[in-house]
Write an enzyme that holds these catalytic residues in place. Structure first.
Site, PDB file in Angstrom:
ATOM      1  N   LYS A 143       0.779  -1.100   0.044  1.00 20.72           N
ATOM      2  CA  LYS A 143       0.044  -0.086   0.139  1.00 20.72           C
ATOM      3  C   LYS A 143       1.002   1.249   0.142  1.00 20.72           C
ATOM      4  O   LYS A 143       0.736   2.068  -0.858  1.00 20.72           O
ATOM      5  CB  LYS A 143      -0.741  -0.081   1.294  1.00 20.72           C
ATOM      6  CG  LYS A 143      -1.930   1.141   1.234  1.00 20.72           C
ATOM      7  CD  LYS A 143      -1.389   2.105   2.317  1.00 20.72           C
ATOM      8  CE  LYS A 143      -1.893   3.462   2.228  1.00 20.72           C
ATOM      9  NZ  LYS A 143      -1.487   4.423   3.203  1.00 20.72           N
ATOM     10  N   ASP A 161      -6.268   0.324   0.424  1.00 18.10           N
ATOM     11  CA  ASP A 161      -6.389   0.571   1.763  1.00 18.10           C
ATOM     12  C   ASP A 161      -7.606  -0.061   2.479  1.00 18.10           C
ATOM     13  O   ASP A 161      -8.385  -0.698   1.480  1.00 18.10           O
ATOM     14  CB  ASP A 161      -6.098   1.723   2.378  1.00 18.10           C
ATOM     15  CG  ASP A 161      -7.046   2.604   1.667  1.00 18.10           C
ATOM     16  OD1 ASP A 161      -8.287   2.420   1.328  1.00 18.10           O
ATOM     17  OD2 ASP A 161      -6.809   3.831   1.510  1.00 18.10           O
TER      18      ASP A 161
END
Length: 245
Positions: A143, A161
């Site tokens: 991420k 996310d």
DNA sequence: ATCCCGAGGG
DNA sequence: CCCTCTGGAT
């Protein structure tokens, strides 16, 4: 391949819509992206930064913390530690003191030290611009790597996310919970040039409307194209949403 | 109580 | 897969 019911037959009753064609799925995804672009024209990375290193550091610090609070400590941090070597050589307690308001401050201080050391050791102190190299850095997951690629280097990256994952599932873009699989599913629906901004819009929308527990479907511009419209709300809210629409 | 744009380790 | 790391806002 599993058999699917013939189109137009008495459809099996299921919560989600029947499987769409690839083309229809892409069109829905584009429509969602455009609606969100209109609703959130200011969607962007909300972390303050001027260099790839600053964004990398800010993103590492943003775990389980609001961007606003990260932005409160980074001016001090960036002034005190101007390059990778400075993080590597920073006294642990001094680093922890600056990071304390963020939560996870011991782990984050250790991450920044290790990150600085790895950048010096393996990348001449520079931030690499590939996913493979970024995720090898300590404290940097997929991420964080995609945030840096998309927002510091202009390389298309899909940031999955908690918000992007949740909205992708609600929108019917993915049924996966594994972030990498969700990323692949989104990649198949949207053109690369849309990836970075589309994720920002999904995150804005997730934070402001499509909440985890109590999504505000009555106030959602995606109501007509969302297969999960009305789910997760109380009956009272669902009724209110219906009369509003 | 629950939530925040996670990552690493068991 | 789970757990932990952490504190401040709501």
């Amino acid at each position: 391949m599993t058999a699917r019911p013939a189109a137009g037959s008495a459809a099996p009753t299921r919560r989600t819509r029947r499987p769409r064609s690839k083309k229809a799925a892409k069109e829905q995804a584009l429509a969602v992206d455009e609606l969100l672009a209109r609703q959130w024209p200011d969607a962007r990375c909300e972390l303050d930064f001027t260099t790839p290193l600053e964004l990398l550091v800010a993103t590492v610090l943003s775990a389980q913390t609001t961007d606003k609070r990260v932005n409160q400590v980074t001016p001090t941090l960036f002034r005190r530690y101007p390059d990778a070597a400075a993080y590597a050589g920073a006294p642990r307690e001094e680093l922890e003191e600056v990071l304390r308001p963020l939560g996870f401050y011991r782990a984050k201080a250790a991450s920044l030290q290790g990150l600085g050391a790895a950048l010096v050791a393996d990348h001449a102190g520079e931030v690499p611009d590939t996913l493979e190299e970024l995720v090898k850095l300590p404290g940097v997951g997929r991420k964080t790597a995609n945030v840096v690629l998309g927002n510091a280097f202009g390389i298309p990256g899909i940031t999955v996310d908690t918000h992007v994952g949740r909205l992708a599932r609600r929108l019917g873009w993915s049924r996966e919970k594994d972030a990498v699989k969700v990323e692949k599913d989104i990649a198949a629906l949207l053109p690369p040039q849309e990836w970075t901004m589309a994720c920002h819009r999904l995150i804005f929308h997730g934070r402001r409307v499509c909440h985890s527990r109590k999504p505000a479907c009555g106030a959602c511009v995606l109501a007509e194209v969302c297969p999960s419209f009305g789910e997760g709300e109380t009956d009272r809210e669902k009724a209110a949403a219906l009369v509003t629409v």
